[in-house]
Design a protein around this motif. Structure first.
Motif, mmCIF file in Angstrom:
data_model
loop_
_atom_site.group_PDB
_atom_site.id
_atom_site.type_symbol
_atom_site.label_atom_id
_atom_site.label_comp_id
_atom_site.label_asym_id
_atom_site.label_seq_id
_atom_site.Cartn_x
_atom_site.Cartn_y
_atom_site.Cartn_z
ATOM 1 N N TRP A 62 -1.505 -10.192 -1.889
ATOM 2 C CA TRP A 62 -0.495 -9.935 -0.831
ATOM 3 C C TRP A 62 0.841 -10.356 -1.234
ATOM 4 O O TRP A 62 0.408 -12.360 -0.390
ATOM 5 C CB TRP A 62 -0.891 -9.185 -0.144
ATOM 6 N N SER A 87 0.689 -0.247 -4.983
ATOM 7 C CA SER A 87 0.561 1.060 -3.927
ATOM 8 C C SER A 87 0.338 0.566 -2.433
ATOM 9 O O SER A 87 0.142 1.655 -2.079
ATOM 10 C CB SER A 87 -1.008 1.001 -4.424
ATOM 11 N N LEU A 88 0.963 -0.649 -2.078
ATOM 12 C CA LEU A 88 0.643 -0.572 -1.141
ATOM 13 C C LEU A 88 1.961 -0.993 0.219
ATOM 14 O O LEU A 88 2.006 -2.356 -0.930
ATOM 15 C CB LEU A 88 -0.358 -1.523 -0.846
ATOM 16 N N GLU A 90 3.350 -2.270 3.940
ATOM 17 C CA GLU A 90 2.733 -2.383 5.178
ATOM 18 C C GLU A 90 3.464 -3.095 5.939
ATOM 19 O O GLU A 90 4.023 -4.245 5.550
ATOM 20 C CB GLU A 90 1.156 -2.957 5.086
ATOM 21 N N TYR A 104 0.926 1.691 7.429
ATOM 22 C CA TYR A 104 1.416 1.247 6.082
ATOM 23 C C TYR A 104 1.094 2.303 5.571
ATOM 24 O O TYR A 104 0.212 3.260 5.633
ATOM 25 C CB TYR A 104 0.224 0.044 5.480
ATOM 26 N N TYR A 106 -0.147 3.990 1.478
ATOM 27 C CA TYR A 106 -1.211 3.751 0.876
ATOM 28 C C TYR A 106 -1.093 4.842 -0.368
ATOM 29 O O TYR A 106 -1.678 5.827 -0.359
ATOM 30 C CB TYR A 106 -2.355 3.859 1.722
ATOM 31 N N GLN A 107 -0.743 4.753 -1.446
ATOM 32 C CA GLN A 107 -0.658 5.602 -2.617
ATOM 33 C C GLN A 107 -1.408 5.907 -3.420
ATOM 34 O O GLN A 107 -1.844 6.729 -3.771
ATOM 35 C CB GLN A 107 0.404 5.146 -3.618
ATOM 36 N N ASP A 109 -5.266 6.913 -1.839
ATOM 37 C CA ASP A 109 -5.602 7.493 -1.181
ATOM 38 C C ASP A 109 -4.054 8.675 -0.845
ATOM 39 O O ASP A 109 -5.095 9.786 0.023
ATOM 40 C CB ASP A 109 -6.060 7.073 -0.062
ATOM 41 N N THR A 133 -8.881 1.643 8.915
ATOM 42 C CA THR A 133 -8.246 2.662 9.061
ATOM 43 C C THR A 133 -9.008 3.450 10.420
ATOM 44 O O THR A 133 -9.811 3.465 10.466
ATOM 45 C CB THR A 133 -8.706 3.833 7.988
ATOM 46 N N LYS A 136 -5.420 8.065 10.064
ATOM 47 C CA LYS A 136 -4.127 8.095 9.235
ATOM 48 C C LYS A 136 -4.529 9.509 8.690
ATOM 49 O O LYS A 136 -4.618 10.749 9.314
ATOM 50 C CB LYS A 136 -5.111 8.207 7.951
#
Length: 202
Positions: A62, A87-88, A90, A104, A106-107, A109, A133, A136
């Protein structure tokens, strides 16, 4: 409107004192010059291009950027973000040693999330980055789209919203989350950030 507001913790206005916490008379932080930006941040895989902050990472490593000064006790952060690849994205809040709050997008989920984070600068090993998590909410997220982010922390209450429509809230003390520390950004692809402002709240 020009993005002279791309501020990473308005470090151009920071009082040059011995204090490790950011503070200015105007209580609003902005930075526009790449040279100033570099002197106040550990950029790692991020850089400033004109008025856009761009981060690069990959799923197994990352891309992380961290400010050198601590956030105030109560603050508000506003900016726009575009996940152009992967996809992330944060926001790393209240980084203290290797612990932080995860706020963040998160694509995979299709959620926005608040979580309890761990970040080990010397390891990409599973379990030494990210974390569980806690809260959410479902939101449609996609690449190459700008999202408006607002984060506010007052009296240990965290408020996190996207496009003023989808939001999460939690109490830092009750959720056993870091109550003070630095700010950082993290991505597992390419992410662009503009119009960043950080304000001290009373």
């Amino acid at each position: 409107m020009k993005i002279k507001h791309i501020v990473l913790l308005a470090l151009s206005l920071i009082i040059t004192s011995c204090s490790g916490t950011i503070s200015t008379a105007k209580k609003e932080y902005k930075i526009t010059k790449a040279s100033q930006f570099k002197s106040h941040c550990n950029l790692n895989e991020w850089f400033l291009q004109k008025d856009t902050l761009i981060g690069h990472g990959v799923p197994m490593h990352w891309g992380v950027m961290e400010l050198k000064k601590r956030l105030p006790k109560n603050y508000e952060i506003d900016f726009k973000v575009n996940m152009t690849e992967e996809s992330l994205f944060e926001v790393m809040l209240n980084i203290n040693k290797n612990k932080y709050i995860r706020a963040y997008l998160y694509q995979i989920d299709q959620n926005i999330v608040i979580g309890d984070g761990t970040y080990n600068k010397n390891s990409d090993e599973y379990g030494k980055r990210g974390g569980p998590t806690l809260f959410k909410k479902t939101m449609k997220l996609e690449n190459n789209k700008w999202y408006s982010i607002k984060i506010r922390v007052t009296n240990n209450q965290l408020y996190f919203s996207v496009d003023n429509e989808t939001f999460l809230e939690c109490n830092l003390e009750k959720s056993n989350l870091s109550q003070q520390g630095k700010l950082g950004f993290l991505t597992n692809g390419e992410t662009k950030v503009i119009d960043l402002t950080i304000k001290t709240l009373q």
